[in-house]
Design a protein around this motif. Structure first.
Motif, mmCIF file in Angstrom:
data_model
loop_
_atom_site.group_PDB
_atom_site.id
_atom_site.type_symbol
_atom_site.label_atom_id
_atom_site.label_comp_id
_atom_site.label_asym_id
_atom_site.label_seq_id
_atom_site.Cartn_x
_atom_site.Cartn_y
_atom_site.Cartn_z
ATOM 1 N N LYS A 161 42.152 12.235 22.546
ATOM 2 C CA LYS A 161 41.464 13.436 22.057
ATOM 3 C C LYS A 161 40.452 13.921 23.087
ATOM 4 O O LYS A 161 40.297 15.126 23.297
ATOM 5 C CB LYS A 161 40.764 13.140 20.730
ATOM 6 N N GLU A 162 39.768 12.975 23.713
ATOM 7 C CA GLU A 162 38.785 13.323 24.734
ATOM 8 C C GLU A 162 39.464 14.004 25.913
ATOM 9 O O GLU A 162 38.975 15.025 26.433
ATOM 10 C CB GLU A 162 38.063 12.054 25.187
ATOM 11 N N VAL A 163 40.604 13.458 26.324
ATOM 12 C CA VAL A 163 41.363 14.059 27.424
ATOM 13 C C VAL A 163 41.868 15.440 27.023
ATOM 14 O O VAL A 163 41.796 16.399 27.803
ATOM 15 C CB VAL A 163 42.536 13.143 27.839
ATOM 16 N N LEU A 164 42.376 15.573 25.810
ATOM 17 C CA LEU A 164 42.890 16.861 25.333
ATOM 18 C C LEU A 164 41.798 17.919 25.340
ATOM 19 O O LEU A 164 42.030 19.071 25.723
ATOM 20 C CB LEU A 164 43.476 16.713 23.933
ATOM 21 N N ALA A 165 40.595 17.548 24.923
ATOM 22 C CA ALA A 165 39.478 18.496 24.935
ATOM 23 C C ALA A 165 39.191 18.978 26.351
ATOM 24 O O ALA A 165 38.912 20.164 26.576
ATOM 25 C CB ALA A 165 38.233 17.843 24.330
ATOM 26 N N LEU A 166 39.285 18.085 27.315
ATOM 27 C CA LEU A 166 39.039 18.458 28.710
ATOM 28 C C LEU A 166 40.173 19.307 29.272
ATOM 29 O O LEU A 166 39.949 20.216 30.063
ATOM 30 C CB LEU A 166 38.824 17.202 29.554
ATOM 31 N N VAL A 167 41.402 19.019 28.842
ATOM 32 C CA VAL A 167 42.527 19.884 29.208
ATOM 33 C C VAL A 167 42.276 21.284 28.656
ATOM 34 O O VAL A 167 42.453 22.293 29.348
ATOM 35 C CB VAL A 167 43.860 19.326 28.660
ATOM 36 N N GLY A 168 41.829 21.363 27.413
ATOM 37 C CA GLY A 168 41.511 22.653 26.811
ATOM 38 C C GLY A 168 40.381 23.361 27.524
ATOM 39 O O GLY A 168 40.317 24.589 27.539
ATOM 40 N N ALA A 174 42.552 15.512 38.194
ATOM 41 C CA ALA A 174 41.554 14.905 39.084
ATOM 42 C C ALA A 174 40.144 15.071 38.520
ATOM 43 O O ALA A 174 39.333 14.140 38.543
ATOM 44 C CB ALA A 174 41.649 15.524 40.476
ATOM 45 N N ASP A 175 39.853 16.270 38.002
ATOM 46 C CA ASP A 175 38.535 16.519 37.418
ATOM 47 C C ASP A 175 38.302 15.641 36.188
ATOM 48 O O ASP A 175 37.206 15.116 35.983
ATOM 49 C CB ASP A 175 38.391 17.992 37.033
ATOM 50 N N ILE A 176 39.339 15.520 35.372
ATOM 51 C CA ILE A 176 39.220 14.681 34.175
ATOM 52 C C ILE A 176 38.975 13.231 34.571
ATOM 53 O O ILE A 176 38.145 12.537 33.965
ATOM 54 C CB ILE A 176 40.487 14.796 33.294
ATOM 55 N N GLY A 177 39.685 12.778 35.609
ATOM 56 C CA GLY A 177 39.492 11.414 36.081
ATOM 57 C C GLY A 177 38.058 11.163 36.507
ATOM 58 O O GLY A 177 37.469 10.123 36.179
ATOM 59 N N ARG A 178 37.490 12.130 37.246
ATOM 60 C CA ARG A 178 36.097 11.984 37.677
ATOM 61 C C ARG A 178 35.146 11.998 36.477
ATOM 62 O O ARG A 178 34.169 11.248 36.439
ATOM 63 C CB ARG A 178 35.737 13.090 38.665
ATOM 64 N N ARG A 179 35.442 12.851 35.512
ATOM 65 C CA ARG A 179 34.573 12.952 34.333
ATOM 66 C C ARG A 179 34.589 11.652 33.521
ATOM 67 O O ARG A 179 33.552 11.223 33.007
ATOM 68 C CB ARG A 179 35.038 14.123 33.463
#
Length: 221
Positions: A161-168, A174-179
């Protein structure tokens, strides 16, 4: 990138905005869909910035053809408030995102960078309009779509869900990985699992569900 719009003045204005970013290079300009396809095949750009309404072949048909022939090229669609239904239709054609022609120039640059990085980017205002278009009808239908999105999202783990929110929010892997302080390969695995669980084919479709489920509370880009 390739810039496709049938109005020369619009192309000039958009190109001037893009020129403020030294990392963005417009290699060609097209005035219709057929020309956009030909230039994409010639230059193989990272991104095509595509207008919807163009003569001979419109941007939707050109987007679908570009994604068929050059799937590695991302297509970022330029739209206006009067074209909500077109945006909704384009979700299945592989577009990487949608930007308002009347939007903030800084958001345009953000969207181009997101598309170039392989991420989706949905202007917050466009997302609201697309969801309104998808929910057109009774309030009960709108509630039903929101409830359905929440039900689909409930099958995800908290991390997914956290990843999905960041995709949204328009972030690349790469940005999600850093976050989240994980390697990009791990993010790719999460995104793949999310697509399978939600039954979607691309990041924009996933982003719409994230918005409908209430996971995206602000822009993360």
């Amino acid at each position: 990138m390739v810039l496709a719009d049938d109005e020369a003045m619009i192309r000039a204005g958009v190109k001037a905005i893009l020129a403020t970013d030294p990392e963005i290079n417009v290699v060609a300009e097209a005035a219709d869909g057929h020309e956009a396809i030909a230039l994409t095949l010639e230059h193989r750009p990272d991104v095509v910035l595509m207008d919807i309404r163009m003569p001979v072949m419109d941007g939707l048909a050109a987007t679908a053809e570009i994604k068929r022939q050059v799937p590695q090229t991302s297509v970022l669609v330029l739209t206006t408030f009067s074209e909500d239904s077109y945006v909704a239709r384009a979700l299945g054609d592989g577009a990487s995102g949608f930007m308002l022609k009347s939007g903030d120039p800084r958001e345009l640059l953000t969207g181009v960078h997101a598309a170039a990085a392989g991420a989706s980017y949905l202007s917050a205002k466009v997302a609201e309009r697309v969801i309104a278009e998808l929910n057109r009808g009774s309030g009960r239908q709108a509630e039903s779509r929101g409830a359905a999105a929440q039900q689909r999202v409930s099958a995800l783990t908290e991390r997914e869900k956290e990843v999905l929110a960041l995709v949204g929010g328009g972030l690349s892997n790469a940005d999600i990985g850093r976050r989240l302080h994980v390697v990009e390969g791990t993010v790719k695995s999460y995104v793949s699992a999310i697509f399978t669980a939600l039954g979607v084919r691309n990041r924009v479709q996933a982003a719409i569900i994230a918005y409908e489920a209430g996971l995206v509370t602000d822009r993360e880009a």
